[in-house]
Design a protein around this motif. Sequence first.
Motif, short mmCIF file in Angstrom:
data_model
loop_
_atom_site.label_atom_id
_atom_site.label_comp_id
_atom_site.label_asym_id
_atom_site.label_seq_id
_atom_site.Cartn_x
_atom_site.Cartn_y
_atom_site.Cartn_z
N LEU A 209 -1.03 -19.82 54.07
CA LEU A 209 -2.19 -19.06 54.01
C LEU A 209 -1.94 -17.88 53.06
N THR A 210 -0.95 -16.86 53.41
CA THR A 210 -0.65 -15.94 52.58
C THR A 210 -0.25 -16.32 51.22
N GLY A 211 0.93 -17.30 51.30
CA GLY A 211 1.08 -17.70 49.70
C GLY A 211 0.09 -18.18 48.86
N TYR A 212 -1.05 -18.94 49.41
CA TYR A 212 -2.25 -19.21 48.48
C TYR A 212 -2.76 -18.02 47.85
N PHE A 213 -3.25 -16.89 48.87
CA PHE A 213 -4.08 -15.99 48.32
C PHE A 213 -3.11 -15.05 47.43
N LEU A 214 -1.90 -14.79 47.60
CA LEU A 214 -0.79 -14.00 46.68
C LEU A 214 -0.72 -14.90 45.36
N HIS A 215 -0.68 -16.19 45.23
CA HIS A 215 -0.79 -16.85 44.02
C HIS A 215 -2.05 -16.56 43.32
N ARG A 216 -3.19 -16.79 43.93
CA ARG A 216 -4.39 -16.73 43.47
C ARG A 216 -4.70 -15.23 42.96
N HIS A 217 -4.71 -14.27 43.69
CA HIS A 217 -4.87 -13.08 43.50
C HIS A 217 -3.97 -11.89 42.63
N VAL A 218 -2.88 -12.46 42.71
CA VAL A 218 -1.69 -11.72 42.19
C VAL A 218 -0.77 -12.24 41.27
N TYR A 219 -0.10 -13.14 41.77
CA TYR A 219 0.97 -13.86 40.60
C TYR A 219 0.15 -14.90 39.46
N GLU A 220 -0.95 -15.50 39.91
CA GLU A 220 -1.36 -16.07 38.68
C GLU A 220 -2.07 -15.25 37.65
N PRO A 221 -2.82 -14.35 38.00
CA PRO A 221 -3.38 -13.20 37.05
C PRO A 221 -2.50 -12.39 36.19
N ARG A 222 -1.44 -11.95 37.02
CA ARG A 222 -0.38 -11.41 36.23
C ARG A 222 0.79 -12.19 35.54
N GLY A 223 0.58 -13.48 35.50
CA GLY A 223 1.49 -14.37 34.88
C GLY A 223 2.75 -14.36 35.40
N LEU A 224 2.69 -14.22 36.92
CA LEU A 224 4.30 -14.03 37.48
C LEU A 224 4.34 -15.39 38.22
N THR A 225 5.88 -15.86 38.50
CA THR A 225 5.97 -16.92 39.49
C THR A 225 6.29 -16.19 40.90
N GLU A 226 6.18 -16.83 41.76
CA GLU A 226 6.61 -16.66 43.25
C GLU A 226 8.24 -16.41 43.25
N ASN A 227 8.66 -15.14 43.88
CA ASN A 227 9.78 -14.88 44.03
C ASN A 227 10.61 -15.69 44.95
N ALA A 228 11.48 -16.33 44.24
CA ALA A 228 12.40 -17.52 44.92
C ALA A 228 12.73 -17.28 46.33
N ALA A 229 13.12 -16.12 46.57
CA ALA A 229 13.56 -15.54 47.93
C ALA A 229 12.54 -15.67 48.93
#
Length: 250
Positions: A209-229
């Motif tokens: 759940l949290t991963g989905y919204f972090l990716h949608r609203h934060v990582y993808e718009p900023r061109g970031l990849t999810e932190n491996a940690a």
Amino acid sequence: MQWQDEAIIIGVKRHGETSVIAELMTRDRGRHLGLVRSGRSRAMQPVLQAGNRVEAVWRARLDEHLGEFKLEPVRLRAAKLMETATAVYGVQAMGALLRLLPERDPHPHLFDALDVILDAFDDPSDAGELFVRFELAVLNDLGFGLDLTECAATGGRENLVYVSPKSGRAVSREAGAPYADRMLALPGFLGEGAASAADRDSMAEAFRLTGYFLHRHVYEPRGLTENAARDGFVQAALKALLKDAERRAG
């Protein structure tokens, strides 16, 4: 310019031959960087470890300058945090989440939450649940908070089992049934007034759940990849919960 504040170390970078640039999460001034002279000395290296709590004094000629830190140890817990994979990955993952926030932007509730979670890594259930709530708090502070208190369709507060991937709002079992294959699961322990503890399955749902919204609203718009940690923390926490369940069963 000078101020003093409580702080938790979240990162360190080398600077020159003997100094470092320390990245701190302070209670009243948010994420803040500063130079620590002789930061690579034997005396300072044990202090400048992620997760340690310190008393920080920052000085600079102008507010916009990098400035210098003088740090006094308050709680040296980094060694204990190195004992489990959950803690090792968790410290790094929370540091990465805090870096999504603007530098020097105060978030005292996140400082307090970070301080609590760092002491909870011994228990995988507590650590996982607190981490998910930390991610929800970061999403909220970034302007993308989820509403998990009432059904988006009916306004009811009973049988909330889904979250709409479009609105980030909870949906009841009845209202969401026709669209169940497109909904995200709402883990029971995240519901308002929930008394149930998280298990492996519900924790996995919460991470999705949290991963989905972090990716949608934060990582993808900023061109970031999810932190491996984060992935390392998720896997370690779920593995620990599975072992705990097997131990209790057998």
